[in-house]
Write a protein that holds these residues in place. Sequence first.
Motif, PDB file in Angstrom:
ATOM      1  N   LYS A   1       0.863  -1.179   0.000  1.00 36.55           N
ATOM      2  CA  LYS A   1       0.000   0.000   0.000  1.00 36.55           C
ATOM      3  C   LYS A   1       0.908   1.240   0.000  1.00 36.55           C
ATOM      4  CE  LYS A   1      -3.720   1.657   2.946  1.00 36.55           C
ATOM      5  NZ  LYS A   1      -4.599   1.260   4.064  1.00 36.55           N
ATOM      6  N   ILE A   2       0.460   2.310  -0.653  1.00 38.45           N
ATOM      7  CA  ILE A   2       1.212   3.576  -0.582  1.00 38.45           C
ATOM      8  C   ILE A   2       0.798   4.234   0.729  1.00 38.45           C
ATOM      9  CG2 ILE A   2       1.765   5.758  -1.712  1.00 38.45           C
ATOM     10  CD1 ILE A   2       2.453   3.339  -3.455  1.00 38.45           C
ATOM     11  N   ARG A   3       1.707   4.245   1.674  1.00 39.42           N
ATOM     12  CA  ARG A   3       1.347   4.560   3.061  1.00 39.42           C
ATOM     13  C   ARG A   3       0.729   5.951   3.232  1.00 39.42           C
ATOM     14  NH1 ARG A   3       6.377   2.246   3.343  1.00 39.42           N
ATOM     15  NH2 ARG A   3       7.353   4.295   3.455  1.00 39.42           N
ATOM     16  N   ASN A   4       1.459   6.978   2.849  1.00 37.91           N
ATOM     17  CA  ASN A   4       0.991   8.335   3.150  1.00 37.91           C
ATOM     18  C   ASN A   4      -0.250   8.742   2.362  1.00 37.91           C
ATOM     19  OD1 ASN A   4       3.054   8.672   4.956  1.00 37.91           O
ATOM     20  ND2 ASN A   4       4.446   9.561   3.445  1.00 37.91           N
ATOM     21  N   TYR A   5      -0.530   7.995   1.320  1.00 40.23           N
ATOM     22  CA  TYR A   5      -1.680   8.323   0.474  1.00 40.23           C
ATOM     23  C   TYR A   5      -2.833   7.338   0.681  1.00 40.23           C
ATOM     24  CZ  TYR A   5       1.207  11.669  -2.129  1.00 40.23           C
ATOM     25  OH  TYR A   5       1.984  12.741  -2.494  1.00 40.23           O
ATOM     26  N   ASN A   6      -2.611   6.349   1.555  1.00 40.54           N
ATOM     27  CA  ASN A   6      -3.645   5.354   1.851  1.00 40.54           C
ATOM     28  C   ASN A   6      -4.214   4.739   0.565  1.00 40.54           C
ATOM     29  OD1 ASN A   6      -5.246   3.866   3.597  1.00 40.54           O
ATOM     30  ND2 ASN A   6      -6.937   5.338   3.500  1.00 40.54           N
ATOM     31  N   LEU A   7      -3.316   4.386  -0.344  1.00 41.37           N
ATOM     32  CA  LEU A   7      -3.739   3.886  -1.648  1.00 41.37           C
ATOM     33  C   LEU A   7      -3.325   2.428  -1.836  1.00 41.37           C
ATOM     34  CD1 LEU A   7      -5.045   4.651  -4.387  1.00 41.37           C
ATOM     35  CD2 LEU A   7      -2.742   5.197  -5.206  1.00 41.37           C
ATOM     36  N   GLU A   8      -4.341   1.581  -2.028  1.00 44.63           N
ATOM     37  CA  GLU A   8      -4.092   0.149  -2.239  1.00 44.63           C
ATOM     38  C   GLU A   8      -3.659  -0.095  -3.679  1.00 44.63           C
ATOM     39  OE1 GLU A   8      -4.459  -2.235  -0.011  1.00 44.63           O
ATOM     40  OE2 GLU A   8      -5.732  -1.399   1.572  1.00 44.63           O
ATOM     41  N   ALA A   9      -2.933  -1.173  -3.883  1.00 41.48           N
ATOM     42  CA  ALA A   9      -2.554  -1.582  -5.235  1.00 41.48           C
ATOM     43  C   ALA A   9      -3.790  -2.078  -5.989  1.00 41.48           C
ATOM     44  CB  ALA A   9      -1.528  -2.713  -5.149  1.00 41.48           C
ATOM     45  N   PRO A  10      -3.821  -1.872  -7.306  1.00 39.87           N
ATOM     46  CA  PRO A  10      -4.938  -2.425  -8.097  1.00 39.87           C
ATOM     47  C   PRO A  10      -4.847  -3.952  -8.118  1.00 39.87           C
ATOM     48  CG  PRO A  10      -3.252  -1.500  -9.535  1.00 39.87           C
ATOM     49  CD  PRO A  10      -2.840  -1.176  -8.135  1.00 39.87           C
ATOM     50  N   SER A  11      -5.990  -4.596  -8.338  1.00 42.97           N
ATOM     51  CA  SER A  11      -6.001  -6.062  -8.344  1.00 42.97           C
ATOM     52  C   SER A  11      -7.221  -6.565  -9.111  1.00 42.97           C
ATOM     53  CB  SER A  11      -6.073  -6.603  -6.910  1.00 42.97           C
ATOM     54  OG  SER A  11      -7.310  -6.235  -6.325  1.00 42.97           O
ATOM     55  N   LYS A  12      -7.206  -7.850  -9.434  1.00 41.75           N
ATOM     56  CA  LYS A  12      -8.368  -8.480 -10.071  1.00 41.75           C
ATOM     57  C   LYS A  12      -9.587  -8.370  -9.153  1.00 41.75           C
ATOM     58  CE  LYS A  12     -10.189 -12.939 -11.622  1.00 41.75           C
ATOM     59  NZ  LYS A  12      -9.917 -14.376 -11.843  1.00 41.75           N
ATOM     60  N   GLN A  13      -9.362  -8.651  -7.870  1.00 42.28           N
ATOM     61  CA  GLN A  13     -10.487  -8.631  -6.930  1.00 42.28           C
ATOM     62  C   GLN A  13     -11.152  -7.254  -6.876  1.00 42.28           C
ATOM     63  OE1 GLN A  13      -9.432  -9.629  -2.893  1.00 42.28           O
ATOM     64  NE2 GLN A  13     -11.489  -9.143  -2.155  1.00 42.28           N
ATOM     65  N   LYS A  14     -10.330  -6.213  -6.794  1.00 45.52           N
ATOM     66  CA  LYS A  14     -10.871  -4.850  -6.732  1.00 45.52           C
ATOM     67  C   LYS A  14     -11.629  -4.517  -8.028  1.00 45.52           C
ATOM     68  CE  LYS A  14     -11.441  -0.469  -5.752  1.00 45.52           C
ATOM     69  NZ  LYS A  14     -12.632  -0.085  -4.988  1.00 45.52           N
ATOM     70  N   THR A  15     -11.082  -4.966  -9.154  1.00 42.83           N
ATOM     71  CA  THR A  15     -11.720  -4.701 -10.453  1.00 42.83           C
ATOM     72  C   THR A  15     -13.099  -5.352 -10.510  1.00 42.83           C
ATOM     73  OG1 THR A  15      -9.527  -4.703 -11.460  1.00 42.83           O
ATOM     74  CG2 THR A  15     -11.399  -4.929 -12.948  1.00 42.83           C
ATOM     75  N   LEU A  16     -13.171  -6.595 -10.061  1.00 49.69           N
ATOM     76  CA  LEU A  16     -14.465  -7.288 -10.102  1.00 49.69           C
ATOM     77  C   LEU A  16     -15.457  -6.627  -9.144  1.00 49.69           C
ATOM     78  CD1 LEU A  16     -13.319 -11.027 -10.389  1.00 49.69           C
ATOM     79  CD2 LEU A  16     -14.157  -9.515 -12.197  1.00 49.69           C
ATOM     80  N   GLU A  17     -14.958  -6.119  -8.021  1.00 53.00           N
ATOM     81  CA  GLU A  17     -15.848  -5.407  -7.082  1.00 53.00           C
ATOM     82  C   GLU A  17     -16.437  -4.162  -7.744  1.00 53.00           C
ATOM     83  OE1 GLU A  17     -13.374  -6.600  -3.061  1.00 53.00           O
ATOM     84  OE2 GLU A  17     -13.633  -4.472  -3.540  1.00 53.00           O
ATOM     85  N   VAL A  18     -15.597  -3.448  -8.500  1.00 56.13           N
ATOM     86  CA  VAL A  18     -16.076  -2.231  -9.194  1.00 56.13           C
ATOM     87  C   VAL A  18     -17.150  -2.617 -10.206  1.00 56.13           C
ATOM     88  CG1 VAL A  18     -15.431  -0.399 -10.802  1.00 56.13           C
ATOM     89  CG2 VAL A  18     -13.962  -0.913  -8.848  1.00 56.13           C
ATOM     90  N   PHE A  19     -16.882  -3.638 -10.994  1.00 61.38           N
ATOM     91  CA  PHE A  19     -17.859  -4.056 -12.014  1.00 61.38           C
ATOM     92  C   PHE A  19     -19.175  -4.521 -11.389  1.00 61.38           C
ATOM     93  CE2 PHE A  19     -14.422  -4.982 -15.391  1.00 61.38           C
ATOM     94  CZ  PHE A  19     -14.691  -3.791 -16.037  1.00 61.38           C
ATOM     95  N   THR A  20     -19.085  -5.244 -10.266  1.00 61.37           N
ATOM     96  CA  THR A  20     -20.327  -5.761  -9.674  1.00 61.37           C
ATOM     97  C   THR A  20     -21.150  -4.652  -9.013  1.00 61.37           C
ATOM     98  OG1 THR A  20     -19.053  -6.469  -7.739  1.00 61.37           O
ATOM     99  CG2 THR A  20     -19.565  -8.149  -9.389  1.00 61.37           C
ATOM    100  N   GLY A  21     -20.583  -3.432  -8.961  1.00 60.87           N
ATOM    101  CA  GLY A  21     -21.400  -2.291  -8.555  1.00 60.87           C
ATOM    102  C   GLY A  21     -22.395  -1.904  -9.642  1.00 60.87           C
ATOM    103  N   TYR A  22     -22.149  -2.357 -10.878  1.00 66.78           N
ATOM    104  CA  TYR A  22     -23.005  -1.982 -12.018  1.00 66.78           C
ATOM    105  C   TYR A  22     -23.582  -3.188 -12.753  1.00 66.78           C
ATOM    106  CZ  TYR A  22     -20.907   2.563 -11.263  1.00 66.78           C
ATOM    107  OH  TYR A  22     -20.506   3.746 -10.683  1.00 66.78           O
ATOM    108  N   PHE A  23     -22.893  -4.314 -12.685  1.00 69.07           N
ATOM    109  CA  PHE A  23     -23.318  -5.516 -13.429  1.00 69.07           C
ATOM    110  C   PHE A  23     -23.380  -6.700 -12.457  1.00 69.07           C
ATOM    111  CE2 PHE A  23     -20.309  -3.087 -16.201  1.00 69.07           C
ATOM    112  CZ  PHE A  23     -21.261  -2.487 -17.003  1.00 69.07           C
TER     113      PHE A  23
END
Lengths: 168, 93
Positions: B3-25
């Motif tokens: 994770k990028i510590r000071n920016y609280n930013l997680e790395a992209p991943s397949k799991q995160k991508t599928l979570e984004v898509f399942t918000g719409y599909f």
Amino acid sequence: MSVDKVKDSDRIEEIARLRLHEDEVDVVLNKYVQEASREFNLPIGLVSIVLDDVQKFAASEGLKGWIAETQGTPVEWAFCAHSVRSGEPFIVEDSEKNHLVKESPLTTMEGIKCYAGAPLISSRGYVLGNFCVMGEESRSFSTEEVAKLKDYAAKAMAHIESRAAEPA
Amino acid sequence: MDKIRNYNLEAPSKQKTLEVFTGYFNEEYAESLWNEACEATATNPEAESLTELEQIFTYFCSIKGKVGVQGMSMKMRLMTYRNLLALQTNQSN
């Protein structure tokens, strides 16, 4: 349960219809943000489109470093997303004292202190992002200045819609 | 990936991508989009590297409608992550 307007499916469709997610250098929008930056005497001017998970800059003036390269940020950092939710201008005189943005990395890491943005509202009524200016010193914004930003937002939106009406 | 510590930013991943898509599909369509992108870009469906994920996200960007918007979102988050990771690495060296 209310749905976050940023994630609204119809709003995202509108962004797609207007091709605002595509990488395109637009000289007219760039001219507007340069003018606004000069007029407000602030280093940064943006046309920021709030997608579902990031804000993407359709035009920018005064960015440096990694943000200039990326031309956007994650949506959870975006000051402009607050206008998408409210439909109103979003004004920040001192970001460290504003509970909505004081923990944003744009405040804590990038040093953004003041911000004023007017919503980009499409003819179908969707708030797509903001026309905004910002700087690294605290600053107030007058009613007249907010009205001026609204004018810039309206001009930018009219240009975006006329551009989308042209063949791709 | 870190994770990028000071920016609280997680790395992209397949799991995160599928979570984004399942918000719409639905989940089935989200999974089919992922597999379609992997096939079109000759990428491992369990892609983890930033280079592989970028190829997949660039493919999503080429699709019209909401998928294209989401593809651009994912690609820009990846670019942000990669740029900040490089800065973080430079600062710690």
